[in-house]
Write a protein that holds these residues in place. Structure first.
Motif, PDB file in Angstrom:
ATOM      1  N   ASN A 200      64.626  -6.735  -7.634  1.00 25.21           N
ATOM      2  CA  ASN A 200      65.855  -7.474  -7.907  1.00 25.21           C
ATOM      3  C   ASN A 200      65.635  -8.956  -8.160  1.00 25.21           C
ATOM      4  OD1 ASN A 200      67.451  -5.096  -7.406  1.00 25.21           O
ATOM      5  ND2 ASN A 200      67.152  -5.447  -5.215  1.00 25.21           N
ATOM      6  N   THR A 201      64.375  -9.383  -8.235  1.00 24.37           N
ATOM      7  CA  THR A 201      64.083 -10.805  -8.425  1.00 24.37           C
ATOM      8  C   THR A 201      62.907 -10.987  -9.367  1.00 24.37           C
ATOM      9  OG1 THR A 201      64.854 -11.310  -6.185  1.00 24.37           O
ATOM     10  CG2 THR A 201      63.558 -12.991  -7.287  1.00 24.37           C
ATOM     11  N   LEU A 202      63.080 -11.874 -10.336  1.00 25.48           N
ATOM     12  CA  LEU A 202      61.991 -12.305 -11.207  1.00 25.48           C
ATOM     13  C   LEU A 202      61.733 -13.788 -10.969  1.00 25.48           C
ATOM     14  CD1 LEU A 202      63.042 -10.604 -14.577  1.00 25.48           C
ATOM     15  CD2 LEU A 202      61.156  -9.928 -13.080  1.00 25.48           C
ATOM     16  N   THR A 203      60.529 -14.216 -11.286  1.00 28.38           N
ATOM     17  CA  THR A 203      60.194 -15.640 -11.201  1.00 28.38           C
ATOM     18  C   THR A 203      60.060 -16.192 -12.609  1.00 28.38           C
ATOM     19  OG1 THR A 203      59.019 -15.350  -9.106  1.00 28.38           O
ATOM     20  CG2 THR A 203      58.541 -17.341 -10.357  1.00 28.38           C
ATOM     21  N   PHE A 204      60.835 -17.238 -12.890  1.00 29.13           N
ATOM     22  CA  PHE A 204      60.786 -17.884 -14.207  1.00 29.13           C
ATOM     23  C   PHE A 204      60.042 -19.205 -14.073  1.00 29.13           C
ATOM     24  CE2 PHE A 204      62.935 -20.923 -17.208  1.00 29.13           C
ATOM     25  CZ  PHE A 204      62.272 -20.471 -18.342  1.00 29.13           C
ATOM     26  N   THR A 205      59.051 -19.378 -14.896  1.00 29.34           N
ATOM     27  CA  THR A 205      58.289 -20.622 -14.940  1.00 29.34           C
ATOM     28  C   THR A 205      58.577 -21.309 -16.257  1.00 29.34           C
ATOM     29  OG1 THR A 205      56.516 -19.653 -13.600  1.00 29.34           O
ATOM     30  CG2 THR A 205      56.008 -21.682 -14.801  1.00 29.34           C
ATOM     31  N   LEU A 206      59.191 -22.488 -16.185  1.00 35.24           N
ATOM     32  CA  LEU A 206      59.515 -23.267 -17.379  1.00 35.24           C
ATOM     33  C   LEU A 206      58.328 -24.155 -17.723  1.00 35.24           C
ATOM     34  CD1 LEU A 206      61.722 -24.143 -19.439  1.00 35.24           C
ATOM     35  CD2 LEU A 206      62.359 -25.931 -17.796  1.00 35.24           C
ATOM     36  N   TYR A 207      57.902 -24.146 -18.976  1.00 40.01           N
ATOM     37  CA  TYR A 207      56.733 -24.922 -19.370  1.00 40.01           C
ATOM     38  C   TYR A 207      57.020 -26.418 -19.427  1.00 40.01           C
ATOM     39  CZ  TYR A 207      54.881 -20.355 -20.746  1.00 40.01           C
ATOM     40  OH  TYR A 207      54.458 -19.050 -20.747  1.00 40.01           O
ATOM     41  N   ASP A 208      58.234 -26.808 -19.722  1.00 42.75           N
ATOM     42  CA  ASP A 208      58.600 -28.224 -19.820  1.00 42.75           C
ATOM     43  C   ASP A 208      59.155 -28.690 -18.482  1.00 42.75           C
ATOM     44  OD1 ASP A 208      59.514 -30.735 -20.374  1.00 42.75           O
ATOM     45  OD2 ASP A 208      60.761 -30.152 -22.087  1.00 42.75           O
ATOM     46  N   ALA A 209      58.358 -29.423 -17.717  1.00 43.31           N
ATOM     47  CA  ALA A 209      58.752 -29.855 -16.383  1.00 43.31           C
ATOM     48  C   ALA A 209      59.794 -30.958 -16.399  1.00 43.31           C
ATOM     49  CB  ALA A 209      57.525 -30.335 -15.606  1.00 43.31           C
ATOM     50  N   SER A 210      60.067 -31.535 -17.560  1.00 45.08           N
ATOM     51  CA  SER A 210      61.047 -32.613 -17.623  1.00 45.08           C
ATOM     52  C   SER A 210      62.482 -32.099 -17.631  1.00 45.08           C
ATOM     53  CB  SER A 210      60.819 -33.454 -18.887  1.00 45.08           C
ATOM     54  OG  SER A 210      61.057 -32.675 -20.045  1.00 45.08           O
ATOM     55  N   TYR A 211      62.662 -30.799 -17.860  1.00 43.23           N
ATOM     56  CA  TYR A 211      64.010 -30.219 -17.896  1.00 43.23           C
ATOM     57  C   TYR A 211      64.326 -29.588 -16.551  1.00 43.23           C
ATOM     58  CZ  TYR A 211      68.013 -27.375 -19.251  1.00 43.23           C
ATOM     59  OH  TYR A 211      69.262 -26.809 -19.321  1.00 43.23           O
ATOM     60  N   ARG A 212      65.494 -29.895 -16.037  1.00 39.61           N
ATOM     61  CA  ARG A 212      65.896 -29.326 -14.744  1.00 39.61           C
ATOM     62  C   ARG A 212      66.733 -28.068 -14.982  1.00 39.61           C
ATOM     63  NH1 ARG A 212      65.793 -31.018  -9.647  1.00 39.61           N
ATOM     64  NH2 ARG A 212      67.286 -30.129  -8.162  1.00 39.61           N
ATOM     65  N   VAL A 213      66.180 -26.940 -14.600  1.00 39.65           N
ATOM     66  CA  VAL A 213      66.877 -25.671 -14.741  1.00 39.65           C
ATOM     67  C   VAL A 213      68.040 -25.615 -13.741  1.00 39.65           C
ATOM     68  CG1 VAL A 213      66.633 -23.162 -14.670  1.00 39.65           C
ATOM     69  CG2 VAL A 213      64.722 -24.583 -15.406  1.00 39.65           C
ATOM     70  N   ARG A 214      69.144 -25.013 -14.147  1.00 40.85           N
ATOM     71  CA  ARG A 214      70.319 -24.926 -13.280  1.00 40.85           C
ATOM     72  C   ARG A 214      70.674 -23.455 -13.001  1.00 40.85           C
ATOM     73  NH1 ARG A 214      74.641 -27.897 -16.754  1.00 40.85           N
ATOM     74  NH2 ARG A 214      73.538 -26.616 -18.306  1.00 40.85           N
TER      75      ARG A 214
END
Length: 288
Positions: A200-214
């Protein structure tokens, strides 16, 4: 006086014998009144009717004791007919359900302009936490190949990892070895979703660290050599700050692996990137 009583008793006894004889004729022949039978009935009809009212229930009881299998057989027949009707109803419900799932798959494929091969899950692998796979009833003979995206009407299911002529093993998105390219909705920001945290859970890794995921942001696959773009993945539920060049988040997948049945393998890419149009509408008109 004693002589008259004996005479009366004799007459009643004779009438009873005649009456029981007539009742026996009724049961044996089933024929209506006529001839001697009709004449005797007119003479002793009242007595016969009274005795019959008492004798018939007794006759039925005796019959049920003498022929118990007759009633058991009828009960068995009724039980078999009931079971057959239940099976027919269940079969109709199942056919209707499969038709609805296929229609939903076709709708999603049309939105993304995907070429798909429908299939059904026929076996579940070792879901102990280290291996999350299912087997489907389509294979190389149906046009499947490894590394193809598998989806259902809700979104991403996994990828094909091995094949026979008529079956394929699908690695589910929650498998610890699964890593699939992903893109945030309405942006071009890329990352990857990986399994290993349960179904029931995935881990998302964003390549651009300057963007704050919400929380509430949604993910779709991005196109690559093997994977098609635009397949719905899930929704961000929690954001975790990580030192370095990436930012991670927890994602709730759209697909429930515990309910997998009808799926489809995408064997043909769309002519253009479908963007976000395959994502389901937000509830209540919320646009995030």
């Amino acid at each position: 006086m004693g002589r008259e009583q004996r005479r009366s008793r004799l007459v009643v006894a004779i009438l009873l014998v005649i009456t029981f004889t007539l009742i026996t004729i009724d049961y044996k022949t089933g024929r209506g009144a006529g001839g001697v039978r009709g004449f005797l009935h007119g003479a002793v009809g009242g007595v016969e009717n009274g005795v019959t009212a008492v004798a018939r229930p007794i006759g039925r009881t005796v019959s049920s004791l003498v022929h118990p299998n007759r009633y058991h057989d009828r009960a068995d027949r009724l039980a078999d007919e009931n079971a057959a009707l239940r099976r027919e109803l269940a079969s109709r419900v199942e056919v209707t359900r499969q038709a609805e799932e296929l229609a939903a798959l076709r709708l999603l494929a049309d939105k993304g302009q995907y070429t798909i091969i429908p299939a059904r899950v026929i076996a579940v692998g070792d879901v102990s936490g280290t291996d999350w796979t299912v087997t489907i009833n389509a294979g190389k003979a149906d046009g499947l190949a490894t590394d193809k995206i598998v989806l259902n009407a809700d979104g991403l299911v996994g990828t094909v990892v091995s094949l026979t002529d008529h079956t394929a093993v699908v690695r589910l998105f929650c498998d610890p070895r699964s890593k699939i390219g992903a893109r945030l909705e309405s942006t071009q920001l890329l990352g990857a979703v990986s399994g290993g945290s349960g179904p029931n859970t995935l881990t998302f890794t964003l390549y651009d660290a300057s963007y704050r995921v919400r929380p509430g942001e949604r993910l779709v696959t991005f196109g690559s050599l093997d994977y098609v773009a635009g397949v719905p993945i899930g929704e961000v539920t929690k954001v975790t700050d990580v030192d370095g060049l990436s930012r991670t988040a927890e994602v709730r997948p759209y697909v429930s692996v515990g309910k997998l049945d009808m799926v489809a393998v995408v064997v043909g890419k769309p002519p253009t990137d479908p963007g976000d149009r395959v994502l389901p509408p937000r509830q209540g008109g919320d646009t995030g």
